[in-house]
Design a protein around this motif. Structure first.
Motif, PDB file in Angstrom:
ATOM      1  N   LEU A  38       0.824  -1.207   0.000  1.00 17.19           N
ATOM      2  CA  LEU A  38       0.000   0.000   0.000  1.00 17.19           C
ATOM      3  C   LEU A  38       0.864   1.264   0.000  1.00 17.19           C
ATOM      4  CD1 LEU A  38      -2.848  -1.046   2.455  1.00 17.19           C
ATOM      5  CD2 LEU A  38      -2.979  -0.790  -0.027  1.00 17.19           C
ATOM      6  N   ALA A  39       1.969   1.245   0.751  1.00 13.93           N
ATOM      7  CA  ALA A  39       2.869   2.393   0.771  1.00 13.93           C
ATOM      8  C   ALA A  39       3.512   2.600  -0.598  1.00 13.93           C
ATOM      9  CB  ALA A  39       3.950   2.194   1.840  1.00 13.93           C
ATOM     10  N   ARG A  40       3.887   1.521  -1.263  1.00 10.46           N
ATOM     11  CA  ARG A  40       4.489   1.623  -2.603  1.00 10.46           C
ATOM     12  C   ARG A  40       3.485   2.181  -3.599  1.00 10.46           C
ATOM     13  NH1 ARG A  40       3.890  -1.616  -6.708  1.00 10.46           N
ATOM     14  NH2 ARG A  40       3.214  -3.354  -5.413  1.00 10.46           N
ATOM     15  N   LEU A  41       2.252   1.689  -3.549  1.00 10.47           N
ATOM     16  CA  LEU A  41       1.221   2.183  -4.464  1.00 10.47           C
ATOM     17  C   LEU A  41       0.933   3.666  -4.223  1.00 10.47           C
ATOM     18  CD1 LEU A  41      -1.244  -0.835  -4.514  1.00 10.47           C
ATOM     19  CD2 LEU A  41       0.330  -0.114  -6.316  1.00 10.47           C
ATOM     20  N   ALA A  42       0.903   4.079  -2.966  1.00 15.61           N
ATOM     21  CA  ALA A  42       0.676   5.489  -2.658  1.00 15.61           C
ATOM     22  C   ALA A  42       1.837   6.332  -3.152  1.00 15.61           C
ATOM     23  CB  ALA A  42       0.489   5.671  -1.153  1.00 15.61           C
ATOM     24  N   SER A  43       3.044   5.827  -2.996  1.00 12.55           N
ATOM     25  CA  SER A  43       4.228   6.557  -3.454  1.00 12.55           C
ATOM     26  C   SER A  43       4.237   6.668  -4.971  1.00 12.55           C
ATOM     27  CB  SER A  43       5.490   5.840  -2.970  1.00 12.55           C
ATOM     28  OG  SER A  43       6.636   6.440  -3.494  1.00 12.55           O
ATOM     29  N   GLU A  44       3.869   5.604  -5.656  1.00  9.36           N
ATOM     30  CA  GLU A  44       3.828   5.630  -7.119  1.00  9.36           C
ATOM     31  C   GLU A  44       2.742   6.579  -7.629  1.00  9.36           C
ATOM     32  OE1 GLU A  44       3.326   1.600  -8.379  1.00  9.36           O
ATOM     33  OE2 GLU A  44       5.435   1.110  -8.088  1.00  9.36           O
ATOM     34  N   ALA A  45       1.653   6.694  -6.888  1.00 13.71           N
ATOM     35  CA  ALA A  45       0.558   7.566  -7.307  1.00 13.71           C
ATOM     36  C   ALA A  45       0.953   9.039  -7.195  1.00 13.71           C
ATOM     37  CB  ALA A  45      -0.681   7.292  -6.474  1.00 13.71           C
ATOM     38  N   THR A  46       1.770   9.370  -6.203  1.00 10.09           N
ATOM     39  CA  THR A  46       2.167  10.769  -6.012  1.00 10.09           C
ATOM     40  C   THR A  46       3.442  11.119  -6.767  1.00 10.09           C
ATOM     41  OG1 THR A  46       3.399  10.213  -4.008  1.00 10.09           O
ATOM     42  CG2 THR A  46       1.088  10.883  -3.754  1.00 10.09           C
ATOM     43  N   ASN A  47       4.223  10.131  -7.140  1.00  9.97           N
ATOM     44  CA  ASN A  47       5.497  10.371  -7.802  1.00  9.97           C
ATOM     45  C   ASN A  47       5.285  10.385  -9.320  1.00  9.97           C
ATOM     46  OD1 ASN A  47       8.145  10.660  -8.459  1.00  9.97           O
ATOM     47  ND2 ASN A  47       8.828   8.732  -7.535  1.00  9.97           N
ATOM     48  N   THR A  48       5.682  11.481  -9.976  1.00 10.90           N
ATOM     49  CA  THR A  48       5.526  11.577 -11.432  1.00 10.90           C
ATOM     50  C   THR A  48       6.861  11.428 -12.135  1.00 10.90           C
ATOM     51  OG1 THR A  48       5.725  13.980 -11.318  1.00 10.90           O
ATOM     52  CG2 THR A  48       3.494  13.039 -11.241  1.00 10.90           C
ATOM     53  N   TYR A  49       7.873  10.962 -11.429  1.00 12.55           N
ATOM     54  CA  TYR A  49       9.206  10.780 -11.997  1.00 12.55           C
ATOM     55  C   TYR A  49       9.179   9.684 -13.058  1.00 12.55           C
ATOM     56  CZ  TYR A  49      14.058   9.266 -12.343  1.00 12.55           C
ATOM     57  OH  TYR A  49      15.292   8.910 -12.812  1.00 12.55           O
ATOM     58  N   THR A  50       9.700  10.000 -14.250  1.00 12.69           N
ATOM     59  CA  THR A  50       9.815   8.992 -15.300  1.00 12.69           C
ATOM     60  C   THR A  50      11.285   8.846 -15.657  1.00 12.69           C
ATOM     61  OG1 THR A  50       9.443  10.669 -16.982  1.00 12.69           O
ATOM     62  CG2 THR A  50       7.529   9.407 -16.265  1.00 12.69           C
ATOM     63  N   PRO A  51      11.858   7.697 -15.447  1.00  9.40           N
ATOM     64  CA  PRO A  51      13.284   7.525 -15.739  1.00  9.40           C
ATOM     65  C   PRO A  51      13.537   7.573 -17.247  1.00  9.40           C
ATOM     66  CG  PRO A  51      12.301   5.442 -15.119  1.00  9.40           C
ATOM     67  CD  PRO A  51      11.244   6.502 -14.925  1.00  9.40           C
ATOM     68  N   THR A  52      14.691   8.123 -17.615  1.00 10.77           N
ATOM     69  CA  THR A  52      15.060   8.172 -19.024  1.00 10.77           C
ATOM     70  C   THR A  52      15.677   6.845 -19.419  1.00 10.77           C
ATOM     71  OG1 THR A  52      17.224   9.084 -18.464  1.00 10.77           O
ATOM     72  CG2 THR A  52      15.472  10.657 -18.935  1.00 10.77           C
ATOM     73  N   ALA A  53      15.515   6.473 -20.659  1.00  8.60           N
ATOM     74  CA  ALA A  53      16.048   5.204 -21.147  1.00  8.60           C
ATOM     75  C   ALA A  53      17.557   5.317 -21.306  1.00  8.60           C
ATOM     76  CB  ALA A  53      15.410   4.843 -22.479  1.00  8.60           C
ATOM     77  N   LYS A  54      18.273   4.300 -20.881  1.00 12.16           N
ATOM     78  CA  LYS A  54      19.719   4.298 -21.007  1.00 12.16           C
ATOM     79  C   LYS A  54      20.101   3.972 -22.449  1.00 12.16           C
ATOM     80  CE  LYS A  54      21.103   3.061 -16.348  1.00 12.16           C
ATOM     81  NZ  LYS A  54      21.900   2.138 -15.562  1.00 12.16           N
ATOM     82  N   LYS A  55      21.229   4.516 -22.857  1.00  9.26           N
ATOM     83  CA  LYS A  55      21.722   4.242 -24.194  1.00  9.26           C
ATOM     84  C   LYS A  55      22.298   2.825 -24.210  1.00  9.26           C
ATOM     85  CE  LYS A  55      24.681   6.142 -27.747  1.00  9.26           C
ATOM     86  NZ  LYS A  55      25.639   7.185 -28.089  1.00  9.26           N
ATOM     87  N   ARG A  56      21.917   2.068 -25.186  1.00  9.45           N
ATOM     88  CA  ARG A  56      22.373   0.685 -25.279  1.00  9.45           C
ATOM     89  C   ARG A  56      23.769   0.619 -25.849  1.00  9.45           C
ATOM     90  NH1 ARG A  56      18.535  -4.051 -27.495  1.00  9.45           N
ATOM     91  NH2 ARG A  56      19.841  -5.473 -26.362  1.00  9.45           N
ATOM     92  N   THR A  57      24.548  -0.254 -25.310  1.00  6.30           N
ATOM     93  CA  THR A  57      25.888  -0.498 -25.856  1.00  6.30           C
ATOM     94  C   THR A  57      25.931  -1.924 -26.363  1.00  6.30           C
ATOM     95  OG1 THR A  57      26.723  -1.213 -23.708  1.00  6.30           O
ATOM     96  CG2 THR A  57      26.945   1.125 -24.229  1.00  6.30           C
ATOM     97  N   ASN A  58      26.867  -2.174 -27.259  1.00  9.81           N
ATOM     98  CA  ASN A  58      26.942  -3.512 -27.836  1.00  9.81           C
ATOM     99  C   ASN A  58      27.807  -4.446 -26.999  1.00  9.81           C
ATOM    100  OD1 ASN A  58      29.423  -2.540 -28.400  1.00  9.81           O
ATOM    101  ND2 ASN A  58      29.318  -2.783 -30.626  1.00  9.81           N
ATOM    102  N   GLY A  59      28.349  -3.971 -25.909  1.00  6.38           N
ATOM    103  CA  GLY A  59      29.092  -4.844 -25.018  1.00  6.38           C
ATOM    104  C   GLY A  59      30.571  -4.950 -25.330  1.00  6.38           C
ATOM    105  N   ARG A  60      31.057  -4.381 -26.412  1.00 11.49           N
ATOM    106  CA  ARG A  60      32.495  -4.441 -26.703  1.00 11.49           C
ATOM    107  C   ARG A  60      33.208  -3.299 -26.027  1.00 11.49           C
ATOM    108  NH1 ARG A  60      33.181  -4.858 -33.039  1.00 11.49           N
ATOM    109  NH2 ARG A  60      31.222  -5.899 -33.419  1.00 11.49           N
ATOM    110  N   LYS A  61      34.420  -3.567 -25.629  1.00 11.45           N
ATOM    111  CA  LYS A  61      35.237  -2.521 -25.042  1.00 11.45           C
ATOM    112  C   LYS A  61      35.990  -1.813 -26.146  1.00 11.45           C
ATOM    113  CE  LYS A  61      35.937  -4.690 -20.583  1.00 11.45           C
ATOM    114  NZ  LYS A  61      36.900  -5.122 -19.618  1.00 11.45           N
ATOM    115  N   HIS A  62      36.048  -0.505 -26.055  1.00 10.72           N
ATOM    116  CA  HIS A  62      36.775   0.279 -27.048  1.00 10.72           C
ATOM    117  C   HIS A  62      38.217   0.448 -26.572  1.00 10.72           C
ATOM    118  CE1 HIS A  62      33.085   1.203 -29.096  1.00 10.72           C
ATOM    119  NE2 HIS A  62      32.549   1.617 -27.944  1.00 10.72           N
ATOM    120  N   GLY A  63      39.128   0.245 -27.495  1.00  9.41           N
ATOM    121  CA  GLY A  63      40.495   0.557 -27.138  1.00  9.41           C
ATOM    122  C   GLY A  63      41.417  -0.512 -27.288  1.00  9.41           C
TER     123      GLY A  63
END
Length: 74
Positions: free
Chosen positions: A49-74
């Motif tokens: 119930l506390a989580r649901l109440a927090s989600e209802a009042t929180n309008t924060y939307t996380p930004t999507a992380k940039k995907r990497t292909n997993g290779r190391k550069h260098g």
């Protein structure tokens, strides 16, 4: 001549002292486990119930992380 049926449990054997101690231990253990389960369910409900109440009042939307292909550069 047929004898009448004996009612169930009329000649129940008395449990020994060891059996009664085991019964008491099992009953106590069951009470402890049931009490812990009830407390856990109450806590889970309260936190949900506390989580649901927090989600209802929180309008924060996380930004999507940039995907990497997993290779190391260098």
């Amino acid at each position: 001549m047929r004898h009448p049926d004996i009612p169930q449990g009329i000649f129940k054997p008395k449990p020994t002292a060891i059996e009664t101690k085991q019964d008491a231990t099992a009953r106590a253990a069951r009470q402890i486990v049931d009490g812990e389960a009830a407390a856990r369910e109450q806590k889970t409900e309260r936190l949900r119930l506390a989580r649901l109440a927090s989600e209802a009042t929180n309008t924060y939307t996380p930004t999507a992380k940039k995907r990497t292909n997993g290779r190391k550069h260098g």
